[in-house]
Design an enzyme around this catalytic site. Structure first.
Site, PDB file in Angstrom:
ATOM      1  N   THR A 156      -8.215  -3.257  -0.497  1.00 56.37           N
ATOM      2  CA  THR A 156      -7.226  -3.964   0.318  1.00 56.37           C
ATOM      3  C   THR A 156      -6.304  -4.777  -0.581  1.00 56.37           C
ATOM      4  OG1 THR A 156      -8.692  -4.077   2.212  1.00 56.37           O
ATOM      5  CG2 THR A 156      -7.143  -5.903   1.974  1.00 56.37           C
ATOM      6  N   ARG A 184     -11.619   0.007  15.755  1.00 60.88           N
ATOM      7  CA  ARG A 184     -12.174  -1.150  15.024  1.00 60.88           C
ATOM      8  C   ARG A 184     -11.050  -2.010  14.425  1.00 60.88           C
ATOM      9  NH1 ARG A 184     -12.249  -2.761   9.211  1.00 60.88           N
ATOM     10  NH2 ARG A 184     -14.049  -4.092   8.961  1.00 60.88           N
ATOM     11  N   THR A 206     -10.378 -10.413   1.153  1.00 59.29           N
ATOM     12  CA  THR A 206     -10.782  -9.020   1.210  1.00 59.29           C
ATOM     13  C   THR A 206     -12.296  -8.947   1.247  1.00 59.29           C
ATOM     14  OG1 THR A 206     -10.658  -6.858   0.125  1.00 59.29           O
ATOM     15  CG2 THR A 206     -10.737  -8.771  -1.328  1.00 59.29           C
TER      16      THR A 206
HETATM   17  N1  ASP Z   1     -11.300  -6.593   4.972  1.00 60.52           N
HETATM   18  C1  ASP Z   1     -10.972  -5.207   5.187  1.00 60.52           C
HETATM   19  C2  ASP Z   1     -11.494  -4.796   6.532  1.00 60.52           C
HETATM   20  O1  ASP Z   1     -12.590  -5.175   6.889  1.00 60.52           O
HETATM   21  C3  ASP Z   1     -11.529  -4.287   4.151  1.00 60.52           C
HETATM   22  C4  ASP Z   1     -11.329  -4.710   2.712  1.00 60.52           C
HETATM   23  O2  ASP Z   1     -10.927  -5.825   2.456  1.00 60.52           O
HETATM   24  O3  ASP Z   1     -11.587  -3.889   1.807  1.00 60.52           O
HETATM   25  O4  ASP Z   1     -10.837  -4.035   7.206  1.00 60.52           O
END
Ligand code: ASP
Length: 295
Positions: A156, A184, A206
């Site tokens: 992310t 989701r 993230t």
């Molecule tokens: N936080 C993001 C999510 O749960 C995923 C990530 O940060 O890699 O969609």
């Protein structure tokens, strides 16, 4: 990454762009980079398609924009930026968000054009594990991109900035987690969970989104920041997220110019610009643009 930081840092120093535009441009550039999990190169959901989330917040007046489950907007963060500037509503979802983006002039592309070979291969692997008889719950779990051993650190994307007017902004954009179920929503588009900015601090997170939602991670950190300072506040919030299965990281800047970029994932590709000096890192050690290495 170095050239991007150099360019945006200089333009902010010259007063050409403010913090809000700087974080938007930084995230747009990373959405274009196929190795990151945002825009082109986003991870694939359970159905093998790309659905993207993004949010942005301006500290001085707490204006915010959040978009969920985009499928065709090339730059989800720009759609969120337009929403912020429009002022109301704060959050829009699905096809309506893509339609809004298109009306604002954000380029629309086929969903298949977001898919890279790397993400397709990761999805095949996830899909095989899911279908394998006797696979454990852990095998079945949606995968966090910062932890994938074949392409570590490229997850992310987020940006925070402090401009010459003393204002901060934060922006975050993601394809979510590989194999996420239809509908989701992670923490990234949730103001106060994945993204926060106020009169004194800007934060972009993230990690496993559900844990960041359950702790209102970004807003919790802003709350701690007033009494603890930036570094301790970041540590406190990651400690709160961890027992909920929320491995992750964050980036934050305050109006005093303090910066933190802690993470609990294996790696986190990150960089910062401060008074003409660019630092970049993937693992725990930092490398400066003058060649020096520090931990
Ligand atoms: N936080 C993001 C999510 O749960 C995923 C990530 O940060 O890699 O969609």
């Amino acid at each position: 990454m170095e050239a991007l930081l150099e360019d945006l840092g200089q333009r902010m120093a010259d007063g050409e762009i403010n913090a809000l535009e700087a974080v938007t441009l930084a995230v747009e550039a990373m959405e274009n980079e196929p190795l990151f999990n945002a825009g082109i190169g986003s991870v694939l959901d359970a159905a093998g398609t790309v659905t993207m989330d993004a949010s942005i917040m301006r500290g001085e007046d707490r204006a915010a924009g959040a978009v969920v489950n985009l499928r065709t907007s090339q730059h989800p963060i720009r759609v969120a930026n337009h929403l912020l500037k429009q002022g109301w509503p704060v959050m829009i979802v699905g096809e309506a968000a893509d339609v809004f983006g298109e009306k604002q002039g954000v380029q629309q592309i086929d969903n298949a054009d977001f898919v890279t070979e790397l993400r397709q291969a990761q999805w095949e692997k996830w899909n095989l594990n899911t279908l394998r008889p006797g696979a454990t719950d852990e095998d079945d779990e949606a995968a966090l991109d910062h932890d994938l051993e074949d392409r570590p650190g490229m997850g992310t994307v987020g940006a925070v900035a402090l401009d010459i007017h003393g204002h901060v902004a934060a922006a975050t954009s993601t394809g979510g987690m590989t194999g996420k179920p239809d509908g989701r929503v992670g923490d990234t588009p949730i103001i106060g969970a994945g993204t926060w900015a106020d009169g004194s601090v800007a934060i972009s997170c993230t990690g496993v989104g559900e844990a960041f939602i359950r702790t209102c991670a970004a807003r919790t950190m802003a709350f701690h920041h007033t009494s603890m300072g930036l570094e301790d506040a970041a540590e406190a919030v990651l400690d709160e997220v961890a027992p909920l299965g929320g491995r992750g990281g964050l980036i934050a800047v305050d109006t005093e110019g303090n910066v933190v970029l802690p993470f609990q994932t294996m790696l986190m590709y990150r960089g910062k610009y401060e008074a003409g000096i660019v630092d970049v890192a993937v693992g725990p050690e930092w490398e400066r643009n003058d060649g020096a290495v520090s931990s």
